[in-house]
Design a protein around this motif. Structure first.
Motif, PDB file in Angstrom:
ATOM      1  N   ASN A  44     -31.259  15.577  20.711  1.00 15.42           N
ATOM      2  CA  ASN A  44     -32.889  15.159  19.848  1.00 15.42           C
ATOM      3  C   ASN A  44     -32.425  14.689  18.317  1.00 15.42           C
ATOM      4  N   ARG A  45     -31.265  14.522  17.978  1.00 14.57           N
ATOM      5  CA  ARG A  45     -30.923  14.135  16.642  1.00 14.57           C
ATOM      6  C   ARG A  45     -29.815  12.927  16.783  1.00 14.57           C
ATOM      7  N   PRO A  46     -30.041  11.806  17.066  1.00 18.62           N
ATOM      8  CA  PRO A  46     -29.185  10.731  16.980  1.00 18.62           C
ATOM      9  C   PRO A  46     -28.346  10.580  15.833  1.00 18.62           C
ATOM     10  N   GLY A  47     -26.991  10.425  15.967  1.00 19.00           N
ATOM     11  CA  GLY A  47     -26.246  10.272  14.735  1.00 19.00           C
ATOM     12  C   GLY A  47     -24.839  10.812  14.936  1.00 19.00           C
ATOM     13  N   PHE A  48     -23.950  11.219  13.888  1.00 16.84           N
ATOM     14  CA  PHE A  48     -22.870  11.953  13.775  1.00 16.84           C
ATOM     15  C   PHE A  48     -23.139  13.248  13.920  1.00 16.84           C
ATOM     16  N   ILE A  49     -22.287  14.088  14.665  1.00 14.24           N
ATOM     17  CA  ILE A  49     -22.459  15.504  14.564  1.00 14.24           C
ATOM     18  C   ILE A  49     -20.995  15.855  14.201  1.00 14.24           C
ATOM     19  N   ARG A  50     -20.935  16.734  13.123  1.00 15.25           N
ATOM     20  CA  ARG A  50     -19.929  17.238  12.512  1.00 15.25           C
ATOM     21  C   ARG A  50     -19.307  18.573  13.514  1.00 15.25           C
ATOM     22  N   GLY A  51     -18.395  18.796  14.049  1.00 16.47           N
ATOM     23  CA  GLY A  51     -17.875  20.037  14.706  1.00 16.47           C
ATOM     24  C   GLY A  51     -16.692  20.287  14.775  1.00 16.47           C
ATOM     25  N   MET A  52     -16.331  21.648  14.724  1.00 15.45           N
ATOM     26  CA  MET A  52     -14.822  21.970  14.494  1.00 15.45           C
ATOM     27  C   MET A  52     -14.306  21.795  16.157  1.00 15.45           C
ATOM     28  N   TRP A  53     -13.080  21.710  16.051  1.00 16.72           N
ATOM     29  CA  TRP A  53     -12.328  21.376  17.374  1.00 16.72           C
ATOM     30  C   TRP A  53     -10.985  22.076  17.425  1.00 16.72           C
ATOM     31  N   CYS A  54     -10.925  22.819  18.617  1.00 15.13           N
ATOM     32  CA  CYS A  54      -9.668  23.506  18.810  1.00 15.13           C
ATOM     33  C   CYS A  54      -8.170  22.621  19.084  1.00 15.13           C
ATOM     34  N   GLY A  55      -8.342  21.704  19.376  1.00 17.87           N
ATOM     35  CA  GLY A  55      -7.322  20.783  19.464  1.00 17.87           C
ATOM     36  C   GLY A  55      -7.094  20.379  21.017  1.00 17.87           C
ATOM     37  N   GLU A  56      -7.682  21.121  21.990  1.00 15.86           N
ATOM     38  CA  GLU A  56      -7.585  20.786  23.304  1.00 15.86           C
ATOM     39  C   GLU A  56      -8.417  19.711  24.030  1.00 15.86           C
ATOM     40  N   GLN A  57      -7.618  18.912  24.647  1.00 18.18           N
ATOM     41  CA  GLN A  57      -8.201  17.927  25.235  1.00 18.18           C
ATOM     42  C   GLN A  57      -9.500  18.395  26.478  1.00 18.18           C
ATOM     43  N   LYS A  58      -9.259  19.445  27.008  1.00 17.12           N
ATOM     44  CA  LYS A  58     -10.232  19.863  27.814  1.00 17.12           C
ATOM     45  C   LYS A  58     -11.706  19.878  27.146  1.00 17.12           C
ATOM     46  N   CYS A  59     -11.538  20.445  25.946  1.00 18.32           N
ATOM     47  CA  CYS A  59     -12.866  20.390  25.418  1.00 18.32           C
ATOM     48  C   CYS A  59     -13.330  19.021  24.966  1.00 18.32           C
ATOM     49  N   GLU A  60     -12.696  18.207  24.532  1.00 19.08           N
ATOM     50  CA  GLU A  60     -13.121  16.953  24.656  1.00 19.08           C
ATOM     51  C   GLU A  60     -13.763  16.474  25.800  1.00 19.08           C
ATOM     52  N   ASP A  61     -12.891  16.485  27.127  1.00 14.45           N
ATOM     53  CA  ASP A  61     -13.306  16.018  28.071  1.00 14.45           C
ATOM     54  C   ASP A  61     -14.670  16.701  28.603  1.00 14.45           C
ATOM     55  N   LEU A  62     -14.902  18.049  28.317  1.00 13.23           N
ATOM     56  CA  LEU A  62     -16.153  18.564  28.799  1.00 13.23           C
ATOM     57  C   LEU A  62     -17.210  18.056  27.750  1.00 13.23           C
ATOM     58  N   ILE A  63     -17.298  17.902  26.695  1.00 11.97           N
ATOM     59  CA  ILE A  63     -18.220  17.444  25.902  1.00 11.97           C
ATOM     60  C   ILE A  63     -18.510  16.027  26.102  1.00 11.97           C
ATOM     61  N   LYS A  64     -17.837  15.133  26.555  1.00 14.00           N
ATOM     62  CA  LYS A  64     -18.192  13.785  27.156  1.00 14.00           C
ATOM     63  C   LYS A  64     -18.932  13.859  28.302  1.00 14.00           C
ATOM     64  N   GLU A  65     -18.279  14.690  29.205  1.00  8.12           N
ATOM     65  CA  GLU A  65     -18.749  14.827  30.551  1.00  8.12           C
ATOM     66  C   GLU A  65     -20.154  15.432  30.448  1.00  8.12           C
ATOM     67  N   GLU A  66     -20.505  16.217  29.742  1.00  5.15           N
ATOM     68  CA  GLU A  66     -21.766  16.980  29.766  1.00  5.15           C
ATOM     69  C   GLU A  66     -22.749  16.343  28.834  1.00  5.15           C
ATOM     70  N   THR A  67     -22.398  15.757  27.645  1.00  7.70           N
ATOM     71  CA  THR A  67     -23.211  15.160  26.697  1.00  7.70           C
ATOM     72  C   THR A  67     -23.064  13.797  26.449  1.00  7.70           C
ATOM     73  N   SER A  68     -22.163  12.997  26.911  1.00  8.99           N
ATOM     74  CA  SER A  68     -21.730  11.596  26.698  1.00  8.99           C
ATOM     75  C   SER A  68     -21.297  11.460  25.430  1.00  8.99           C
ATOM     76  N   ALA A  69     -21.236  12.288  24.644  1.00  8.86           N
ATOM     77  CA  ALA A  69     -20.642  12.258  23.219  1.00  8.86           C
ATOM     78  C   ALA A  69     -19.000  12.227  23.070  1.00  8.86           C
ATOM     79  N   THR A  70     -18.414  11.642  22.321  1.00 11.31           N
ATOM     80  CA  THR A  70     -17.061  11.460  22.253  1.00 11.31           C
ATOM     81  C   THR A  70     -16.672  11.729  20.799  1.00 11.31           C
ATOM     82  N   SER A  71     -15.365  12.231  20.767  1.00  8.48           N
ATOM     83  CA  SER A  71     -14.696  12.266  19.184  1.00  8.48           C
ATOM     84  C   SER A  71     -14.542  10.857  18.730  1.00  8.48           C
TER      85      SER A  71
END
Length: 480
Positions: A421-448
């Motif tokens: 709903n809000r195109p742009g940059f999203i600031r969010g904390m990250w644990c450092g695990e690639q599996k979280c990056e992969d899940l975010i990309k798979e489910e939302t198409s957003a990347t780090s």
């Protein structure tokens, strides 16, 4: 009048279809044409002139830091490419291969360079012998080929123009310093010349360049809220040096491996300028990157004295160091105005018989369409000041747009709502695990996009995806 408006009516509104708007602009502004080779573009004079401005400004900035230009072959033997395993795997799907020389099969396949790390390494292993040979701070301007599946003019094509810097240093500290230095050169160029604000930061391990120890990036936000990686700088450490046996004798007469960097910018910057500043009438070029900064347009040019006075104004502008042209074609004034706007020329000067009689003319800003009356004897000085104002205000508007499209997500539900709903940059904390990056990309198409240098305040103490403890702030977003 309808004929005069036809040029701009042919552009799809960016609010209706941003992708089609972009394609319309690059075509109608005659920046490119499509070629008979699928995925490759013809850069027309109007587009290439912008690249020449980019090239000239960047080259000057590079040389101020001690960079020297060289040129490497466009072909890489397969055996040479395979010396660095991670690098090969990263580029293998995009490599174009040459298998024949004339009618005869080659003994070894040659790849058309997707990038030139291996060529520089092969050169450095013979050129570097002693600490006295270091540092090597080289750059080349060339084209590269990457067999992309999805292509779009300037943003992603199978052959594109770029510069690639390749340096070799005695120590890890020197290599890291050069890596950051060149990233800052890129960032300053984007903000000062392209009027395009960027976020500077480090890529995650998943997103870094194949074979690099660390990749640093500048990320820009386009008008539609998507991110565009606009320049990268890589610290290779001594990984490539070990693969290619690039060693030097230090001051203690001991053999050491060199430490290397690589950094590049491409013609996708032209696409970035279009998508950051353009509008439904076409291009809006920042004055410092515009090949033509001012178009003088005579009104009723058939009347005595009009063309002569218009030419005098053009000459006055040129003497002031301003890139000015005169449109004395037989097109109607309305058509000329539309064409000037389509091409993004920052200022036009309107001059007719009544203006000359009154001792004035009209200056029109492309970015805001503001009309300013100007005394004829002050045109050059007023235009010079106006160009500086336009450059400054275009950056300020772009920065305001970017800042308005940055939001914070504290958990995954918030994150998904913001992505949708809000195109742009999203600031969010990250644990450092690639599996979280992969899940975010798979489910939302957003990347780090990057872990920023200057914006590191923790907005939470848990990962935006999994909820585990997190200490790394990341800019996320959908990207081109």
């Amino acid at each position: 009048m309808a004929k005069d408006k036809k040029l701009v009516e042919a552009i799809t509104s960016m609010e209706t279809d941003f992708a089609q708007w972009y394609t319309d602009v690059v075509k109608k502004a005659e920046l490119i044409d499509y070629s008979s080779v699928k995925g490759c573009m013809i850069i027309k004079p109007a587009g290439y002139a912008i690249w020449e401005k980019i090239q000239k400004e960047l080259d000057h900035r590079f040389k101020e830091t001690g960079v020297e230009n060289v040129y490497m072959p466009m072909f890489i033997p397969e055996s040479l490419l395979e010396k660095e395993k991670d690098h090969v795997e990263g580029f293998a799907p995009e490599v174009a291969w040459v298998t024949h020389g004339g009618l005869n099969p080659l003994q070894e396949r040659l790849c058309v360079r997707p990038t030139s790390e291996t060529l520089f390494c092969d050169f450095y292993k013979n050129d570097i012998q002693s600490y006295r040979d270091l540092p090597k701070v080289y750059n080349q301007w060339c084209s590269v080929v990457r067999w992309e599946k999805e292509t779009r003019p300037f943003l992603r094509s199978r052959e594109f123009l770029w510069q690639e810097g390749h340096t070799a240093h005695a120590t890890a500290e020197e290599a890291e310093e050069r890596t950051i230095q060149m990233l800052n050169v890129y960032a300053d160029f984007c903000e000062e010349v392209l009027a395009m604000p960027v976020v500077r930061g480090r890529k995650t391990e998943k997103e870094k360049f194949a074979g690099a120890e660390a990749t640093y990036t500048i990320e820009a936000l386009m008008h539609d809220g998507k991110a565009l990686q606009s320049g990268t700088s890589h610290n290779f450490g001594d990984g490539f040096a070990k693969a290619f046996e690039i060693q030097y004798t230090d001051k203690n007469n001991k053999l050491q491996y060199v430490h290397q960097t690589s950094w590049g910018m491409t013609t996708r910057l032209i696409g970035a300028v279009i998508m950051v500043h353009g509008d439904d009438s076409g291009l809006v070029l920042p004055p410092r990157i515009a090949p033509t900064q001012v178009m003088v347009i005579p009104i009723q040019q058939q009347k005595d004295g009009v063309l002569d006075r218009a030419n005098e104004i053009r000459e006055e502008l040129i003497k002031m160091g301003i890139a000015a042209k005169l449109d004395d074609s037989d097109k109607s004034p309305g058509w000329k105005f539309s064409e000037q706007e389509m091409r993004g020329i920052p200022v036009r000067v309107e001059l007719g018989p009544k203006d000359i009689a009154a001792g004035k003319c009209v200056l029109v800003r492309r970015d805001t369409r503001e009309k300013i009356e100007c005394v004829l004897g002050e045109v050059a000085q007023k235009v010079r000041e106006l160009l500086d104002t336009i450059q400054k205000e275009m950056f300020e508007r772009a920065k305001a747009h970017r800042d308005e499209h940055i939001c914070d997500a504290h958990n995954y539900e918030e994150f998904k709502i913001m992505v949708n709903n809000r195109p742009g940059f999203i600031r969010g904390m990250w644990c450092g695990e690639q599996k979280c990056e992969d899940l975010i990309k798979e489910e939302t198409s957003a990347t780090s996009r990057c872990m920023p240098f200057q914006d590191q305040d923790q907005i939470s103490d848990v990962c935006v995806c999994c909820g585990k403890p997190a200490h790394k702030l990341v800019y996320w977003g959908k990207a081109y």
